[in-house]
Design a protein around this motif. Structure first.
Motif, PDB file in Angstrom:
ATOM      1  N   ASP A 175       0.835  -1.213   0.000  1.00 58.11           N
ATOM      2  CA  ASP A 175       0.000   0.000   0.000  1.00 58.11           C
ATOM      3  C   ASP A 175       0.866   1.259   0.000  1.00 58.11           C
ATOM      4  O   ASP A 175       0.560   2.236  -0.686  1.00 58.11           O
ATOM      5  CB  ASP A 175      -0.917   0.009   1.228  1.00 58.11           C
ATOM      6  CG  ASP A 175      -1.996  -1.063   1.167  1.00 58.11           C
ATOM      7  OD1 ASP A 175      -2.252  -1.598   0.072  1.00 58.11           O
ATOM      8  OD2 ASP A 175      -2.584  -1.356   2.221  1.00 58.11           O
ATOM      9  N   TYR A 190       2.387  -7.223  -2.816  1.00 57.73           N
ATOM     10  CA  TYR A 190       1.050  -7.805  -2.810  1.00 57.73           C
ATOM     11  C   TYR A 190       1.112  -9.301  -3.136  1.00 57.73           C
ATOM     12  O   TYR A 190       0.397 -10.114  -2.533  1.00 57.73           O
ATOM     13  CB  TYR A 190       0.142  -7.098  -3.822  1.00 57.73           C
ATOM     14  CG  TYR A 190      -0.307  -5.715  -3.401  1.00 57.73           C
ATOM     15  CD1 TYR A 190      -0.492  -5.400  -2.055  1.00 57.73           C
ATOM     16  CD2 TYR A 190      -0.573  -4.730  -4.348  1.00 57.73           C
ATOM     17  CE1 TYR A 190      -0.920  -4.135  -1.672  1.00 57.73           C
ATOM     18  CE2 TYR A 190      -1.004  -3.465  -3.975  1.00 57.73           C
ATOM     19  CZ  TYR A 190      -1.169  -3.163  -2.639  1.00 57.73           C
ATOM     20  OH  TYR A 190      -1.599  -1.914  -2.259  1.00 57.73           O
ATOM     21  N   TYR A 201      -9.276 -14.385   4.432  1.00 57.92           N
ATOM     22  CA  TYR A 201      -9.229 -12.932   4.633  1.00 57.92           C
ATOM     23  C   TYR A 201      -8.106 -12.273   3.843  1.00 57.92           C
ATOM     24  O   TYR A 201      -8.362 -11.489   2.914  1.00 57.92           O
ATOM     25  CB  TYR A 201      -9.082 -12.629   6.131  1.00 57.92           C
ATOM     26  CG  TYR A 201      -8.867 -11.160   6.430  1.00 57.92           C
ATOM     27  CD1 TYR A 201      -9.754 -10.188   5.944  1.00 57.92           C
ATOM     28  CD2 TYR A 201      -7.791 -10.744   7.195  1.00 57.92           C
ATOM     29  CE1 TYR A 201      -9.559  -8.834   6.215  1.00 57.92           C
ATOM     30  CE2 TYR A 201      -7.587  -9.400   7.477  1.00 57.92           C
ATOM     31  CZ  TYR A 201      -8.472  -8.440   6.990  1.00 57.92           C
ATOM     32  OH  TYR A 201      -8.271  -7.115   7.252  1.00 57.92           O
ATOM     33  N   THR A 202      -6.857 -12.580   4.190  1.00 58.64           N
ATOM     34  CA  THR A 202      -5.748 -11.862   3.552  1.00 58.64           C
ATOM     35  C   THR A 202      -5.457 -12.358   2.127  1.00 58.64           C
ATOM     36  O   THR A 202      -5.076 -11.566   1.273  1.00 58.64           O
ATOM     37  CB  THR A 202      -4.464 -11.970   4.393  1.00 58.64           C
ATOM     38  OG1 THR A 202      -4.048 -13.338   4.484  1.00 58.64           O
ATOM     39  CG2 THR A 202      -4.666 -11.395   5.776  1.00 58.64           C
ATOM     40  N   MET A 205      -7.802 -10.800  -0.493  1.00 57.44           N
ATOM     41  CA  MET A 205      -7.607  -9.353  -0.469  1.00 57.44           C
ATOM     42  C   MET A 205      -6.369  -8.952  -1.266  1.00 57.44           C
ATOM     43  O   MET A 205      -6.407  -8.025  -2.091  1.00 57.44           O
ATOM     44  CB  MET A 205      -7.474  -8.848   0.977  1.00 57.44           C
ATOM     45  CG  MET A 205      -7.175  -7.358   1.082  1.00 57.44           C
ATOM     46  SD  MET A 205      -7.355  -6.707   2.767  1.00 57.44           S
ATOM     47  CE  MET A 205      -6.041  -7.577   3.630  1.00 57.44           C
ATOM     48  N   TYR A 206      -5.263  -9.683  -1.041  1.00 58.30           N
ATOM     49  CA  TYR A 206      -4.025  -9.304  -1.718  1.00 58.30           C
ATOM     50  C   TYR A 206      -3.930  -9.864  -3.138  1.00 58.30           C
ATOM     51  O   TYR A 206      -3.233  -9.298  -3.982  1.00 58.30           O
ATOM     52  CB  TYR A 206      -2.822  -9.681  -0.859  1.00 58.30           C
ATOM     53  CG  TYR A 206      -2.764  -8.795   0.368  1.00 58.30           C
ATOM     54  CD1 TYR A 206      -2.719  -7.407   0.232  1.00 58.30           C
ATOM     55  CD2 TYR A 206      -2.807  -9.332   1.650  1.00 58.30           C
ATOM     56  CE1 TYR A 206      -2.701  -6.579   1.351  1.00 58.30           C
ATOM     57  CE2 TYR A 206      -2.791  -8.510   2.766  1.00 58.30           C
ATOM     58  CZ  TYR A 206      -2.746  -7.132   2.607  1.00 58.30           C
ATOM     59  OH  TYR A 206      -2.742  -6.304   3.712  1.00 58.30           O
ATOM     60  N   PHE A 208      -6.530  -9.710  -5.021  1.00 57.59           N
ATOM     61  CA  PHE A 208      -7.290  -8.669  -5.715  1.00 57.59           C
ATOM     62  C   PHE A 208      -6.423  -7.424  -5.933  1.00 57.59           C
ATOM     63  O   PHE A 208      -6.410  -6.838  -7.029  1.00 57.59           O
ATOM     64  CB  PHE A 208      -8.537  -8.305  -4.906  1.00 57.59           C
ATOM     65  CG  PHE A 208      -9.467  -7.371  -5.621  1.00 57.59           C
ATOM     66  CD1 PHE A 208     -10.338  -7.845  -6.586  1.00 57.59           C
ATOM     67  CD2 PHE A 208      -9.452  -6.015  -5.342  1.00 57.59           C
ATOM     68  CE1 PHE A 208     -11.192  -6.979  -7.264  1.00 57.59           C
ATOM     69  CE2 PHE A 208     -10.290  -5.149  -6.011  1.00 57.59           C
ATOM     70  CZ  PHE A 208     -11.170  -5.624  -6.974  1.00 57.59           C
ATOM     71  N   LYS A 209      -5.700  -7.018  -4.897  1.00 57.31           N
ATOM     72  CA  LYS A 209      -4.826  -5.848  -5.037  1.00 57.31           C
ATOM     73  C   LYS A 209      -3.725  -6.109  -6.061  1.00 57.31           C
ATOM     74  O   LYS A 209      -3.395  -5.227  -6.873  1.00 57.31           O
ATOM     75  CB  LYS A 209      -4.224  -5.468  -3.685  1.00 57.31           C
ATOM     76  CG  LYS A 209      -5.236  -4.875  -2.717  1.00 57.31           C
ATOM     77  CD  LYS A 209      -4.550  -4.282  -1.484  1.00 57.31           C
ATOM     78  CE  LYS A 209      -5.577  -3.593  -0.598  1.00 57.31           C
ATOM     79  NZ  LYS A 209      -4.944  -2.796   0.473  1.00 57.31           N
ATOM     80  N   TYR A 234     -11.875 -18.676  -3.583  1.00 58.40           N
ATOM     81  CA  TYR A 234     -12.341 -17.862  -2.447  1.00 58.40           C
ATOM     82  C   TYR A 234     -13.692 -17.236  -2.782  1.00 58.40           C
ATOM     83  O   TYR A 234     -13.902 -16.033  -2.660  1.00 58.40           O
ATOM     84  CB  TYR A 234     -11.303 -16.785  -2.109  1.00 58.40           C
ATOM     85  CG  TYR A 234      -9.943 -17.369  -1.816  1.00 58.40           C
ATOM     86  CD1 TYR A 234      -9.658 -17.924  -0.567  1.00 58.40           C
ATOM     87  CD2 TYR A 234      -8.963 -17.419  -2.799  1.00 58.40           C
ATOM     88  CE1 TYR A 234      -8.428 -18.497  -0.308  1.00 58.40           C
ATOM     89  CE2 TYR A 234      -7.721 -17.996  -2.546  1.00 58.40           C
ATOM     90  CZ  TYR A 234      -7.463 -18.536  -1.298  1.00 58.40           C
ATOM     91  OH  TYR A 234      -6.254 -19.122  -1.042  1.00 58.40           O
ATOM     92  N   SER A 237     -15.514 -14.846  -0.357  1.00 57.55           N
ATOM     93  CA  SER A 237     -14.835 -13.628   0.104  1.00 57.55           C
ATOM     94  C   SER A 237     -15.525 -12.373  -0.421  1.00 57.55           C
ATOM     95  O   SER A 237     -16.289 -12.419  -1.391  1.00 57.55           O
ATOM     96  CB  SER A 237     -13.375 -13.636  -0.360  1.00 57.55           C
ATOM     97  OG  SER A 237     -13.295 -13.548  -1.771  1.00 57.55           O
ATOM     98  N   THR A 238     -15.226 -11.249   0.228  1.00 55.19           N
ATOM     99  CA  THR A 238     -15.760  -9.957  -0.217  1.00 55.19           C
ATOM    100  C   THR A 238     -15.304  -9.652  -1.638  1.00 55.19           C
ATOM    101  O   THR A 238     -16.080  -9.141  -2.468  1.00 55.19           O
ATOM    102  CB  THR A 238     -15.282  -8.837   0.723  1.00 55.19           C
ATOM    103  OG1 THR A 238     -15.701  -9.135   2.058  1.00 55.19           O
ATOM    104  CG2 THR A 238     -15.836  -7.491   0.306  1.00 55.19           C
ATOM    105  N   GLU A 239     -14.051  -9.977  -1.937  1.00 57.33           N
ATOM    106  CA  GLU A 239     -13.479  -9.685  -3.255  1.00 57.33           C
ATOM    107  C   GLU A 239     -14.186 -10.471  -4.363  1.00 57.33           C
ATOM    108  O   GLU A 239     -14.308  -9.984  -5.494  1.00 57.33           O
ATOM    109  CB  GLU A 239     -11.983 -10.006  -3.261  1.00 57.33           C
ATOM    110  CG  GLU A 239     -11.134  -9.062  -2.445  1.00 57.33           C
ATOM    111  CD  GLU A 239     -11.260  -9.256  -0.943  1.00 57.33           C
ATOM    112  OE1 GLU A 239     -10.931  -8.315  -0.193  1.00 57.33           O
ATOM    113  OE2 GLU A 239     -11.702 -10.349  -0.517  1.00 57.33           O
TER     114      GLU A 239
END
Length: 256
Positions: A175, A190, A201-202, A205-206, A208-209, A234, A237-239
């Motif tokens: 970030d 990332y 979770y992680t 997220m990473y 996606f980033k 996943y 997941s939110t992503e």
């Protein structure tokens, strides 16, 4: 196969007599060799006992010293570090969940109410687990305060095997590099964060980033791989709820 003669048995032939003589001779040689080895060992010990005792003494000193250091120095130091760190952790947690974040992050870094901040912990308790954790807190606080170079510096010092904190530290460095406009470096961190652990979770997220930065860098094939992995591995997941759009974008660029 070994054979045993009955009690009172006497050899009747020359061959049997010769066998017994050879067997006795071999046994004698074995015992003679053992005697010689034992004598040489005793001789060596006697000759070098001074040095042997010195070596044994040094080993004992190292072992006892290590145990003593851990018991009488490292443990009390770590306990004191944890106590001195308590208020700084409290400020940090309040900053994450509350308002007036900047002032609270500054208090977490520099201390307040006469208590240590994370920077004090790093200086006063270097080498302890608390100082290591303070590197994470300090780096994350600097990231939130937009001091990205210091964020990278402190987060880079943090070492952990924790399921969540380890990838978060790598991802936070990513970030910071995004904000410093060092996108290749951001992508690298990332990717490291995504591969460090496998959790719901992680990891997504990473991934996606990493995918979005890869798209920005013109690496659509790599981005597509990351986005598809989120969708396939996943899905809860939110992503995953927004990844279809990015898969479409990446697919178009790959097919050009």
């Amino acid at each position: 196969m070994a054979t045993y003669n009955k009690r009172g048995y006497k050899p009747k032939t020359k061959v049997e007599k010769q066998h017994d003589i050879e067997e006795e001779s071999t046994t004698a040689e074995v015992f003679n060799t053992l005697d010689e080895t034992a004598s040489k060992t005793e001789e060596f010990v006697e000759k070098n006992q001074k040095y042997i005792f010195i070596i044994i003494g040094l080993v004992a000193v190292v072992v006892l010293g290590s145990l003593g250091y851990k018991e009488f120095f490292a443990k009390p130091k770590q306990t004191k570090a944890m106590n001195d760190m308590f208020q700084a952790q409290k400020y940090f947690n309040q900053a994450v969940t509350g308002v007036e974040k900047d002032s609270l992050y500054n208090l977490a870094l520099n201390g307040g109410e006469g208590k240590f901040g994370m920077l004090d912990i790093l200086e006063e308790y270097s080498g302890t687990p608390s100082a290591n954790l303070a590197s994470y807190y300090a780096g994350t606080a600097y990231l939130r305060l937009k001091d990205y170079k210091k964020a990278v510096e402190h987060l880079g010092d943090f070492k952990s095997e924790d399921e969540i904190l380890a990838p978060l530290a790598k991802g936070n460095i990513g970030d910071a590099f995004v904000q410093l406009n060092q996108r290749e470096d951001a992508l690298d961190y990332y990717e490291q964060a995504a591969e460090m652990r496998n959790n719901e979770y992680t990891t997504p997220m990473y991934l996606f980033k990493a995918g979005t930065i890869a798209l920005d860098l013109g690496k659509a094939d790599k981005a597509l791989t990351y986005f598809k992995r989120i969708k396939e591995d996943y899905s809860n997941s939110t992503e995953a709820s927004k990844v279809d759009v990015f898969i479409g974008k990446a697919q178009v660029l790959v097919n050009k």
